[in-house]
Design a protein around this motif. Structure first.
Motif, PDB file in Angstrom:
ATOM      1  N   VAL A  12       8.867   8.275  -1.349  1.00  0.00           N
ATOM      2  CA  VAL A  12       9.970   9.064  -1.899  1.00  0.00           C
ATOM      3  C   VAL A  12       9.449   9.751  -3.152  1.00  0.00           C
ATOM      4  O   VAL A  12       8.865   9.104  -4.023  1.00  0.00           O
ATOM      5  CB  VAL A  12      11.178   8.148  -2.228  1.00  0.00           C
ATOM      6  CG1 VAL A  12      12.320   8.970  -2.786  1.00  0.00           C
ATOM      7  CG2 VAL A  12      11.618   7.364  -1.007  1.00  0.00           C
TER       8      VAL A  12
ATOM      9  N   VAL B 154       7.664   8.047   8.392  1.00  0.00           N
ATOM     10  CA  VAL B 154       7.962   6.649   8.083  1.00  0.00           C
ATOM     11  C   VAL B 154       7.039   5.769   8.918  1.00  0.00           C
ATOM     12  O   VAL B 154       6.946   5.922  10.139  1.00  0.00           O
ATOM     13  CB  VAL B 154       9.441   6.309   8.387  1.00  0.00           C
ATOM     14  CG1 VAL B 154       9.702   4.830   8.206  1.00  0.00           C
ATOM     15  CG2 VAL B 154      10.358   7.119   7.489  1.00  0.00           C
TER      16      VAL B 154
ATOM     17  N   ARG C 118       6.724   4.317  -3.283  1.00  0.00           N
ATOM     18  CA  ARG C 118       6.598   3.849  -1.901  1.00  0.00           C
ATOM     19  C   ARG C 118       7.626   2.738  -1.731  1.00  0.00           C
ATOM     20  O   ARG C 118       7.604   1.745  -2.458  1.00  0.00           O
ATOM     21  CB  ARG C 118       5.193   3.347  -1.639  1.00  0.00           C
ATOM     22  CG  ARG C 118       5.008   2.833  -0.225  1.00  0.00           C
ATOM     23  CD  ARG C 118       3.546   2.759   0.166  1.00  0.00           C
ATOM     24  NE  ARG C 118       3.033   4.125   0.245  1.00  0.00           N
ATOM     25  CZ  ARG C 118       1.888   4.526  -0.327  1.00  0.00           C
ATOM     26  NH1 ARG C 118       1.158   3.683  -1.007  1.00  0.00           N
ATOM     27  NH2 ARG C 118       1.489   5.775  -0.210  1.00  0.00           N
TER      28      ARG C 118
ATOM     29  N   ALA D  41      15.700   6.025   0.162  1.00  0.00           N
ATOM     30  CA  ALA D  41      15.081   5.507   1.387  1.00  0.00           C
ATOM     31  C   ALA D  41      16.120   4.874   2.303  1.00  0.00           C
ATOM     32  O   ALA D  41      16.137   5.136   3.513  1.00  0.00           O
ATOM     33  CB  ALA D  41      13.990   4.499   1.038  1.00  0.00           C
TER      34      ALA D  41
ATOM     35  N   GLU E 120      18.287   7.734   3.884  1.00  0.00           N
ATOM     36  CA  GLU E 120      17.589   8.534   4.893  1.00  0.00           C
ATOM     37  C   GLU E 120      17.315   7.726   6.165  1.00  0.00           C
ATOM     38  O   GLU E 120      17.529   8.210   7.271  1.00  0.00           O
ATOM     39  CB  GLU E 120      16.280   9.091   4.327  1.00  0.00           C
ATOM     40  CG  GLU E 120      16.483  10.152   3.276  1.00  0.00           C
ATOM     41  CD  GLU E 120      17.258  11.357   3.794  1.00  0.00           C
ATOM     42  OE1 GLU E 120      16.940  11.846   4.896  1.00  0.00           O
ATOM     43  OE2 GLU E 120      18.184  11.801   3.104  1.00  0.00           O
TER      44      GLU E 120
ATOM     45  N   MET F 141       8.220   4.135   3.468  1.00  0.00           N
ATOM     46  CA  MET F 141       8.512   5.547   3.241  1.00  0.00           C
ATOM     47  C   MET F 141       8.156   5.924   1.811  1.00  0.00           C
ATOM     48  O   MET F 141       8.464   5.174   0.881  1.00  0.00           O
ATOM     49  CB  MET F 141      10.012   5.774   3.486  1.00  0.00           C
ATOM     50  CG  MET F 141      10.511   7.148   3.210  1.00  0.00           C
ATOM     51  SD  MET F 141      12.291   7.213   3.555  1.00  0.00           S
ATOM     52  CE  MET F 141      12.620   8.898   3.151  1.00  0.00           C
TER      53      MET F 141
ATOM     54  N   SER G 103      14.998   3.470  -3.926  1.00  0.00           N
ATOM     55  CA  SER G 103      15.500   2.580  -2.877  1.00  0.00           C
ATOM     56  C   SER G 103      16.771   3.144  -2.241  1.00  0.00           C
ATOM     57  O   SER G 103      16.957   3.052  -1.024  1.00  0.00           O
ATOM     58  CB  SER G 103      15.722   1.166  -3.402  1.00  0.00           C
ATOM     59  OG  SER G 103      16.727   1.131  -4.377  1.00  0.00           O
TER      60      SER G 103
END
Length: 138
Positions: free
Chosen positions: A76, A41, A4, A89, A92, A74, A86
């Motif tokens: 992942v 998200v 997360r 995220a 994206e 978010m 990281s």
């Protein structure tokens, strides 16, 4: 490994008078930029502190313009390590929030049971097959 990732975004907002109005508009504006591709998200007002440790509002308003701190969370999946999560995220989210500064605040590993529950709820939210689709398989 599933993680997360919480990313801080500095979102500019124009023609506002109050902090609450600025936060509402920033959340709405960010949601529009992320949807429909990244509708999973979570967007929340960020937290800010002064150098002395005093809690501050999530937005700074001056001359009817504001800079709002938002936290974007978010999940992942299938990453090698925290740095990989990281980067995924930031990439994206950053593709959709152009010209908005981003900073990774935290990366935490998700408990495998929790990620299984999240995947099950995602599958449950998918639209069920229509009668035409079901009869096509017969």
């Amino acid at each position: 490994m599933d993680c997360r990732v919480v990313v801080e975004a500095a979102v500019p907002v124009y023609d506002v008078e109050t902090v609450d109005e600025a936060v509402r508009i920033a959340i709405s504006k960010t949601g529009e930029m992320l949807n429909p591709d990244l509708n999973y998200v979570e967007i929340d007002a960020g937290t800010r502190t002064s150098p002395s440790g005093e809690q501050l509002d999530p937005a700074f308003v001056a001359a009817d313009e504001a800079l709002v701190a938002l936290e974007l969370q978010m999940d992942v999946f299938n990453v090698d390590r925290d740095e990989h999560a990281s980067r995924v995220a930031r990439k994206e989210i950053g593709k959709r929030l152009q010209n908005i500064p981003l900073k990774v605040l935290s990366v935490t590993e998700i408990d495998p049971e929790e990620s299984d529950r999240a995947e099950e709820s995602d599958r449950a939210e998918e639209t069920p097959a229509t009668d035409d689709e079901e009869s096509a398989g017969d």
